[in-house]
Design an enzyme around this catalytic site. Structure first.
Site, mmCIF file in Angstrom:
data_model
loop_
_atom_site.group_PDB
_atom_site.id
_atom_site.type_symbol
_atom_site.label_atom_id
_atom_site.label_comp_id
_atom_site.label_asym_id
_atom_site.label_seq_id
_atom_site.Cartn_x
_atom_site.Cartn_y
_atom_site.Cartn_z
ATOM 1 N N LYS A 103 0.831 -1.218 0.000
ATOM 2 C CA LYS A 103 0.000 0.000 0.000
ATOM 3 C C LYS A 103 0.859 1.258 0.000
ATOM 4 O O LYS A 103 0.637 2.170 -0.796
ATOM 5 C CB LYS A 103 -0.911 0.006 1.243
ATOM 6 C CG LYS A 103 -1.605 1.329 1.473
ATOM 7 C CD LYS A 103 -2.465 1.320 2.719
ATOM 8 C CE LYS A 103 -1.811 1.826 3.975
ATOM 9 N NZ LYS A 103 -1.603 3.270 4.057
ATOM 10 N N ASN A 104 1.832 1.309 0.909
ATOM 11 C CA ASN A 104 2.555 2.573 1.063
ATOM 12 C C ASN A 104 3.537 2.839 -0.079
ATOM 13 O O ASN A 104 4.036 3.952 -0.212
ATOM 14 C CB ASN A 104 3.228 2.643 2.441
ATOM 15 C CG ASN A 104 2.176 2.806 3.535
ATOM 16 O OD1 ASN A 104 1.024 3.128 3.251
ATOM 17 N ND2 ASN A 104 2.567 2.574 4.779
ATOM 18 N N CYS A 152 -5.795 8.018 8.338
ATOM 19 C CA CYS A 152 -6.017 7.474 9.674
ATOM 20 C C CYS A 152 -5.800 8.542 10.724
ATOM 21 O O CYS A 152 -4.917 9.378 10.605
ATOM 22 C CB CYS A 152 -5.070 6.304 9.916
ATOM 23 S SG CYS A 152 -5.600 4.808 9.089
ATOM 24 N N ARG A 196 -1.157 15.225 12.433
ATOM 25 C CA ARG A 196 -0.284 14.696 11.382
ATOM 26 C C ARG A 196 0.210 15.862 10.535
ATOM 27 O O ARG A 196 -0.300 16.136 9.449
ATOM 28 C CB ARG A 196 -1.026 13.650 10.548
ATOM 29 C CG ARG A 196 -1.396 12.416 11.361
ATOM 30 C CD ARG A 196 -2.018 11.335 10.536
ATOM 31 N NE ARG A 196 -1.059 10.661 9.681
ATOM 32 C CZ ARG A 196 -1.336 9.590 8.942
ATOM 33 N NH1 ARG A 196 -2.553 9.063 8.981
ATOM 34 N NH2 ARG A 196 -0.430 9.037 8.175
ATOM 35 N N ASP A 232 3.543 0.566 12.091
ATOM 36 C CA ASP A 232 2.338 0.026 11.451
ATOM 37 C C ASP A 232 2.056 -1.423 11.854
ATOM 38 O O ASP A 232 1.063 -2.010 11.422
ATOM 39 C CB ASP A 232 2.435 0.158 9.920
ATOM 40 C CG ASP A 232 2.437 1.616 9.494
ATOM 41 O OD1 ASP A 232 2.000 2.470 10.292
ATOM 42 O OD2 ASP A 232 2.900 1.913 8.372
ATOM 43 N N ARG A 289 -9.032 -0.098 3.352
ATOM 44 C CA ARG A 289 -8.058 0.850 2.794
ATOM 45 C C ARG A 289 -6.732 0.158 2.510
ATOM 46 O O ARG A 289 -5.975 0.603 1.654
ATOM 47 C CB ARG A 289 -7.795 1.993 3.797
ATOM 48 C CG ARG A 289 -8.931 2.988 3.910
ATOM 49 C CD ARG A 289 -8.497 4.181 4.720
ATOM 50 N NE ARG A 289 -7.089 4.445 4.414
ATOM 51 C CZ ARG A 289 -6.214 4.957 5.251
ATOM 52 N NH1 ARG A 289 -6.576 5.283 6.458
ATOM 53 N NH2 ARG A 289 -4.965 5.156 4.903
#
Ligand code: EPU
Length: 418
Positions: free
Chosen positions: A22-23, A117, A122, A305, A397
């Site tokens: 994903k990242n 999230c 952030r 994570d 997600r």
């Protein structure tokens, strides 16, 4: 609204194939905007963050074609918009990567601040510091961030913390800037290296990705390429934690074991037997998990994570564990949900003290973010009785086919409409 319903208690057995990271993909898809030609991106996971990113590319004017289940053809040649609405950007944190990519392409970008999230503030001050160092003027007005430069010129940039997002955004903006950019205290995560490999395959000149100093010599053109996204280290880590919580014997396929070293060391300490192969690993867990100390840190140390998933596992350990979060200011909201399932967790500052309990008991819980959701799935699979998880949009997600993959391993999980 949908929810997951899990009947706990089954050991996990079998093979699970890990999807694209994903990242990585949420950085590489915006980077396609920098190309002068058509790109084919392979190993793209079917997750909602990807759908949002592809929709943004489409709305900007890119042609997006699905070639097969995990390959997309993206032609960015007709893109002429540099604006992303609040409606789109608020759906995903990584929408900020369009700022760097559009700056790199058009010398300007207009993007509403990102969503994503929710675990505390952030900020994106380090991203902005980087854009400014390259010569952009950055203004936040009417809830829109505008970055503009007459011309981007390479510069030395020292990041105050090894931010993944800022490192990626500066790479995207600098790759076509004039001259040399040096990012110091750069993040070293595997997705940084994946993005650098993608950009270099297009003709960029980036050296040092994976270390804390990245040097970028600007180039004037980047060509379209075929590129395959690396496997998702956190998805793999999540299945590792799951089998340690339920007991069992699974093969995790399509992984880069090197990316998983810190997680592997921890689960071995917790009691798992691990066999490593070139692109897969076998995890066998036949004992009660042992308590241990975990501290999250930037790569290559234990990833934040994986913090909720390892906490879920340790809530069933023999003895008392401590889990310290050093990356995010606030990432323990989910522990209340584990406590509702019978866990004994007390959060003191940035450390969770986890006293192992004999068993967790299924109940109705709610995902408070993506990895928190993954932790609840792990807890549910190991718990006695039925666990119902709501707010599963967060889980979708980042986890492709989570129901199908767990079912194939023998876990009992269903997606039902509320
Ligand atoms: N930070 C600042 N200023 C900045 C940027 C970051 O103070 O300008 C701080 C943050 O507040 C945080 C720390 O620096 O305390 C690290 O933030 P970072 O920028 O590295 O995080 P990110 O880029 O926003 C990515 C991942 C996250 C992952 C972190 C840390 C993506 C799309 N997201 O976020 O992934 O937790 O790096 O590894 O790559 C997830 O996948 O569940 C997830 C949240």
């Amino acid at each position: 609204m949908e929810k997951f319903v899990i009947q706990g208690g089954n050991r996990l057995e079998g093979t699970v194939r890990i999807s694209g990271a994903k990242n990585s993909v949420v950085a590489i898809l915006p980077a396609v905007l920098l190309s002068d030609g058509v790109c084919h991106i392979e190993n793209v996971p079917n997750i909602s963050d990807v759908s949002v990113t592809l929709k943004i590319l489409y709305e900007l004017g890119a042609k997006v074609r699905k070639i097969n289940q995990s390959t997309f053809e993206i032609d960015p040649t007709n893109v002429n918009s540099y604006t992303i609405s609040k409606e789109m950007s608020s759906r995903m944190r990584a929408s900020t990567y369009f700022i760097g990519a559009m700056l790199g392409r058009f010398n300007k970008a207009l993007v509403a601040p990102p969503g994503g999230c929710n675990f505390g503030v952030r900020p994106i001050d380090q991203h902005i510091k980087g854009f400014k160092a390259l010569g952009a003027r950055v203004v936040i007005d009417n809830e829109m961030l505008s970055a503009k430069a007459t011309k981007l010129i390479g510069a030395p940039i020292y990041l105050d913390m090894a931010s993944v997002g800022a490192t990626i955004n500066v790479m995207l903006a600098a790759v076509k800037a004039e001259g040399l950019t040096i990012i110091e205290n750069a993040a070293r995560e595997p997705h940084i290296v994946d993005l650098a490999n993608f950009l270099n395959s297009m003709g960029a000149d980036i050296m040092g990705a994976g270390t804390d100093v990245i040097k970028i010599h600007g180039v004037s053109q980047l060509k379209g390429v075929n590129y395959s996204i690396i496997p998702d280290q956190i998805e793999a880590g999540t299945y590792m934690a799951a089998v340690c919580a339920t007991g069992g014997n699974i093969v995790i396929d399509n992984v880069i074991p090197k990316h998983l070293e810190s997680i592997t060391k921890k689960i071995v300490e917790i009691g798992a037997e691990v066999e490593l192969y070139d692109e897969s690993m076998r995890i066998v867990m036949n004992t009660k998990p042992k308590a241990c100390k975990v501290k999250t840190m930037y790569h290559p140390k234990f990833p934040t994570d994986m913090q909720p998933q390892i906490t879920a596992l340790l809530s069933l350990a023999d003895g008392t564990s401590s889990v310290t979060e050093s990356v995010w200011a606030s990432r323990f909201q989910y522990t209340d949900q584990l406590v509702a399932m019978g866990a004994d967790i007390c959060v003191e500052g940035n450390t969770a003290i986890v006293k192992g309990v004999k068993e967790l008991v299924g109940t109705s819980v709610s995902a408070t973010d993506l990895r928190a959701g993954a932790a609840l799935i792990i807890a549910g699979l190991a718990a006695k009785g039925t666990t119902e998880i709501s707010n599963i949009g967060y889980i979708d997600r980042g986890y492709e086919d989570v129901v199908e993959k767990i079912t194939a391993l023998g876990g009992n999980i269903k997606r039902v409409s509320e």
